[in-house]
Design a protein around this motif. Structure first.
Motif, PDB file in Angstrom:
ATOM      1  N   ALA A  25      -3.406  58.395 -52.528  1.00 22.15           N
ATOM      2  CA  ALA A  25      -2.949  58.012 -51.190  1.00 22.15           C
ATOM      3  C   ALA A  25      -1.798  58.902 -50.731  1.00 22.15           C
ATOM      4  N   ALA A  26      -0.862  59.190 -51.630  1.00 20.33           N
ATOM      5  CA  ALA A  26       0.271  60.053 -51.275  1.00 20.33           C
ATOM      6  C   ALA A  26      -0.199  61.464 -50.933  1.00 20.33           C
ATOM      7  N   ALA A  27      -1.196  61.968 -51.664  1.00 21.68           N
ATOM      8  CA  ALA A  27      -1.692  63.317 -51.392  1.00 21.68           C
ATOM      9  C   ALA A  27      -2.407  63.399 -50.053  1.00 21.68           C
ATOM     10  N   LEU A  28      -3.009  62.296 -49.614  1.00 23.67           N
ATOM     11  CA  LEU A  28      -3.720  62.306 -48.340  1.00 23.67           C
ATOM     12  C   LEU A  28      -2.787  62.310 -47.133  1.00 23.67           C
ATOM     13  N   VAL A  29      -1.542  61.842 -47.315  1.00 20.15           N
ATOM     14  CA  VAL A  29      -0.621  61.738 -46.175  1.00 20.15           C
ATOM     15  C   VAL A  29      -0.365  63.093 -45.516  1.00 20.15           C
ATOM     16  N   PRO A  30       0.093  64.137 -46.241  1.00 19.26           N
ATOM     17  CA  PRO A  30       0.312  65.423 -45.566  1.00 19.26           C
ATOM     18  C   PRO A  30      -0.974  66.035 -45.020  1.00 19.26           C
ATOM     19  N   LEU A  31      -2.098  65.796 -45.680  1.00 19.34           N
ATOM     20  CA  LEU A  31      -3.363  66.317 -45.172  1.00 19.34           C
ATOM     21  C   LEU A  31      -3.741  65.634 -43.856  1.00 19.34           C
ATOM     22  N   THR A  32      -3.439  64.343 -43.766  1.00 20.09           N
ATOM     23  CA  THR A  32      -3.761  63.595 -42.546  1.00 20.09           C
ATOM     24  C   THR A  32      -2.983  64.116 -41.345  1.00 20.09           C
ATOM     25  N   LEU A  33      -1.798  64.646 -41.578  1.00 18.58           N
ATOM     26  CA  LEU A  33      -1.004  65.211 -40.474  1.00 18.58           C
ATOM     27  C   LEU A  33      -1.707  66.384 -39.793  1.00 18.58           C
ATOM     28  N   THR A  34      -2.671  66.991 -40.477  1.00 17.40           N
ATOM     29  CA  THR A  34      -3.392  68.124 -39.894  1.00 17.40           C
ATOM     30  C   THR A  34      -4.582  67.683 -39.044  1.00 17.40           C
ATOM     31  N   MET A  35      -4.871  66.378 -39.007  1.00 18.03           N
ATOM     32  CA  MET A  35      -6.011  65.867 -38.229  1.00 18.03           C
ATOM     33  C   MET A  35      -5.644  65.758 -36.752  1.00 18.03           C
ATOM     34  N   PRO A  36      -6.606  65.933 -35.848  1.00 20.47           N
ATOM     35  CA  PRO A  36      -6.359  65.617 -34.431  1.00 20.47           C
ATOM     36  C   PRO A  36      -6.111  64.123 -34.264  1.00 20.47           C
ATOM     37  N   ASN A  37      -5.256  63.774 -33.333  1.00 16.33           N
ATOM     38  CA  ASN A  37      -4.947  62.373 -33.084  1.00 16.33           C
ATOM     39  C   ASN A  37      -5.759  61.876 -31.900  1.00 16.33           C
ATOM     40  N   SER A  38      -5.844  60.563 -31.760  1.00 20.57           N
ATOM     41  CA  SER A  38      -6.475  59.953 -30.587  1.00 20.57           C
ATOM     42  C   SER A  38      -5.884  58.573 -30.387  1.00 20.57           C
ATOM     43  N   ARG A  39      -5.839  58.170 -29.129  1.00 19.63           N
ATOM     44  CA  ARG A  39      -5.383  56.824 -28.790  1.00 19.63           C
ATOM     45  C   ARG A  39      -5.916  56.476 -27.409  1.00 19.63           C
ATOM     46  N   ASP A  40      -5.723  55.243 -27.014  1.00 20.00           N
ATOM     47  CA  ASP A  40      -6.121  54.788 -25.685  1.00 20.00           C
ATOM     48  C   ASP A  40      -5.208  55.420 -24.648  1.00 20.00           C
ATOM     49  N   ASP A  41      -5.783  56.118 -23.648  1.00 20.87           N
ATOM     50  CA  ASP A  41      -4.984  56.747 -22.599  1.00 20.87           C
ATOM     51  C   ASP A  41      -4.222  55.732 -21.759  1.00 20.87           C
ATOM     52  N   ASP A  42      -4.823  54.555 -21.592  1.00 18.41           N
ATOM     53  CA  ASP A  42      -4.209  53.529 -20.742  1.00 18.41           C
ATOM     54  C   ASP A  42      -4.023  52.271 -21.583  1.00 18.41           C
ATOM     55  N   PRO A  43      -3.050  52.275 -22.510  1.00 12.93           N
ATOM     56  CA  PRO A  43      -2.914  51.152 -23.440  1.00 12.93           C
ATOM     57  C   PRO A  43      -2.535  49.859 -22.738  1.00 12.93           C
ATOM     58  N   LYS A  44      -3.166  48.792 -23.165  1.00 11.47           N
ATOM     59  CA  LYS A  44      -2.886  47.467 -22.619  1.00 11.47           C
ATOM     60  C   LYS A  44      -1.940  46.725 -23.559  1.00 11.47           C
ATOM     61  N   PRO A  45      -1.276  45.683 -23.070  1.00  9.92           N
ATOM     62  CA  PRO A  45      -0.410  44.891 -23.950  1.00  9.92           C
ATOM     63  C   PRO A  45      -1.216  44.322 -25.112  1.00  9.92           C
TER      64      PRO A  45
END
Length: 538
Positions: free
Chosen positions: A198-218
């Motif tokens: 799990a610790a080794a995956l953390v820095p690798l995950t930083l290289t992934m593209p991110n995504s989120r909701d453009d119009d986040p709701k409460p």
């Protein structure tokens, strides 16, 4: 005006992809493939953790002095916390970023895996496994939603198929990995492996593209608490059923409480402007088919694991590592058919694929009835491959059915629904298989124990494991007790396999009637029945 969220129930959503940092069209092929690879590593870590400790429970009991109840909760606390937090964690990933949710989950998972290496007590192990479940609840939905938002809708089937195959094979990865570790090291090596991976995956995950909701709701905190409590109560009841029995007040009380809380959640969500989950989605036959089928698939898979692992170890005499290798061929058809689902599903349609897959699983269960006390390995291998083909046919199409029914902005929640059905199905499969195996074993062995001392009768009547322990102290009579107990255990295996085969076959017919075909519609007579019902209501 219709309330917001109604459009989520439409299968052919035209809503554009909602990614802030990396829209699918702007991502390179290399970035997409890298996203799939890292997501599958994270998923396999979570799925492996569900089964890896089962191979080490004996050693843990000796070293920590854990009771049988504590051993049960060392395994089940992870599943319980994971199941009840999936939907809120998926919603948080949609709102604040799915890559961030994955990183948070990996960090929590890693730290929770370190704790048992410092404080080696039974209670600490239970709390650490529960904390690991919190981390896993953020990891699991984030892995699938990152994949689906990385690919345009018309290109997702291959990537989702790979993810679904890994999700089904994750248990095998955990068994093989823990078996190898225990072959050379002590049981804490399993936690070292989890923490370091799990610790080794953390820095690798930083290289992934991110995504989120453009119009986040409460965030719907009321819905989150209700669905968390509902899933927790329901899964707790299922997990306690093999120990207490289905008629125990704790068991049926939890099941009833879970159902009532789920109903209250549905009523609350229908009245909220920004619901955590638009429950109208379950009126969409594609979404409902996916959710129901995934539940049954993982009921079948983990029911198989529970029964067959015991048979292979207690009856066939395999070690933990040999057991993992014996069952590992299960993953080959599963991965192959999941990865190629993008080719055969459009040709056959969701209805036929799910029906054939579930029927193959049922046939595989019935074929496993050839297992006896002296069965060779091929008696296990052939039915297992049939069962695996059935799971492989279904697991990717049903996952895709869930994910494509929901707009891209809500992929984290959709992934959480998919994951929650898997956890509930897995818990239900273990509970059903365990209850039927235990009850039939007791019924078969009890009449044969009259010639033994009362203390031996009580021990041997509870489980084959206790009967084997008692047999070692009986001298010449020990072999007689052992033969009787093993025969009774095989009777229990046959009874549980038959019952699950019938349940899965009935489900195959029902889902086959309900599921949409290649044209996206149900069977004609089902549509006519629904039309007449709607006419009477009008």
């Amino acid at each position: 005006m219709p309330r917001e969220g109604v459009a989520m129930g439409v299968v052919t959503s035209t809503q554009p992809d909602q990614d802030t940092e990396a829209r699918p069209a702007a991502m390179s092929t290399r970035a997409r493939v890298w996203t799939v690879i890292l997501a599958c590593f994270g998923l396999s870590l979570v799925m492996s953790s569900m089964v890896a400790l089962n191979t080490a429970l004996g050693d843990i009991a000796v070293e920590t002095g854990a009771s049988q109840t504590q051993l049960t909760w060392i395994v089940d606390s992870y599943t319980l916390v994971l199941a009840c937090l999936l939907l809120p964690a998926g919603a948080l990933g949609d709102r604040f970023g799915r890559r961030g949710a994955l990183i948070v989950g990996l960090v929590v998972f890693s730290l929770a895996s370190v704790a048992p290496l410092i404080w080696m007590t039974a209670d600490t192990l239970i709390m650490a496994r529960a904390a690991a479940g919190v981390g896993a609840a953020f990891v699991m939905p984030a892995t699938l939603s990152l994949i689906t938002t990385a690919y345009p809708r018309d290109e997702r089937a291959k990537a989702v198929g790979i993810w679904a195959g890994v999700s089904g094979a994750g248990g095998m990865i955990g068994m093989l990995g823990s078996g190898v570790l225990l072959r050379y090291w002590e049981w804490p090596s399993i936690f070292w492996a989890f923490a370091l991976c799990a610790a080794a995956l953390v820095p690798l995950t930083l290289t992934m593209p991110n995504s989120r909701d453009d119009d986040p709701k409460p965030l719907d905190w009321i819905g989150s608490m209700l669905i968390g409590a509902a899933v927790a109560a329901f899964v707790l009841g299922i997990l306690e059923a093999p120990i207490r029995g289905w008629s125990d007040p704790v068991v049926y009380g939890c099941l009833v409480a879970g159902a009532l809380l789920a109903g209250l959640f549905a009523l609350v969500e229908l009245r909220r402007r920004h619901p955590l989950l638009d429950v109208r989605l379950f009126a969409d036959t594609q979404f409902a088919t996916g959710a129901a089928s995934v539940t049954v698939l993982f009921l079948a898979l983990f029911g198989f694991f529970f029964v067959i692992i015991q048979h292979v170890q207690l009856i066939m005499g395999y070690s933990a590592l040999m057991t993992a290798f014996a069952i590992s061929p299960l993953s080959v058809p599963m991965l192959a058919l999941s990865a190629t689902s993008f080719w055969f599903v459009p040709k056959l349609g969701l209805r036929l694929v799910v029906f054939l897959g579930l029927m193959l699983i049922s046939v595989g269960y019935l074929m496993l009835r050839i297992l006896e006390t002296d069965s060779p390995y091929w008696h296990l291998a052939v039915p297992m491959l049939v069962l695996s083909c059935g799971i492989g046919l279904c697991v990717a199409p049903t996952t895709s059915a869930i994910m494509t029914s929901v707009p891209d902005a809500k992929q984290g929640v959709a992934s959480a629904v998919n994951d929650a059905t898997r956890e509930i199905g897995a818990a239900l499969g273990i509970a059903l298989a365990g209850s039927m195996l235990a009850s039939q074993y007791t019924r078969s062995v009890a009449p044969e124990l009259n010639t033994f001392p009362e203390q031996i009768q009580e021990a041997a009547g509870r489980s084959l494991g206790e009967a084997m322990g008692a047999a070692e102290r009986l001298g010449p009579q020990g072999q007689v007790l052992l033969d009787l107990s093993r025969a009774a255990f095989v009777d229990g295996v046959h009874a549980s396999l038959t019952a699950l085969a019938i349940l899965i076959a009935v489900t195959a017919v029902l889902i086959g009637l309900w599921a949409p075909g290649r044209d996206g519609r149900q069977l004609a007579f089902v549509r006519r029945f629904r039309a007449r019902r709607l006419t009477r209501q009008d």
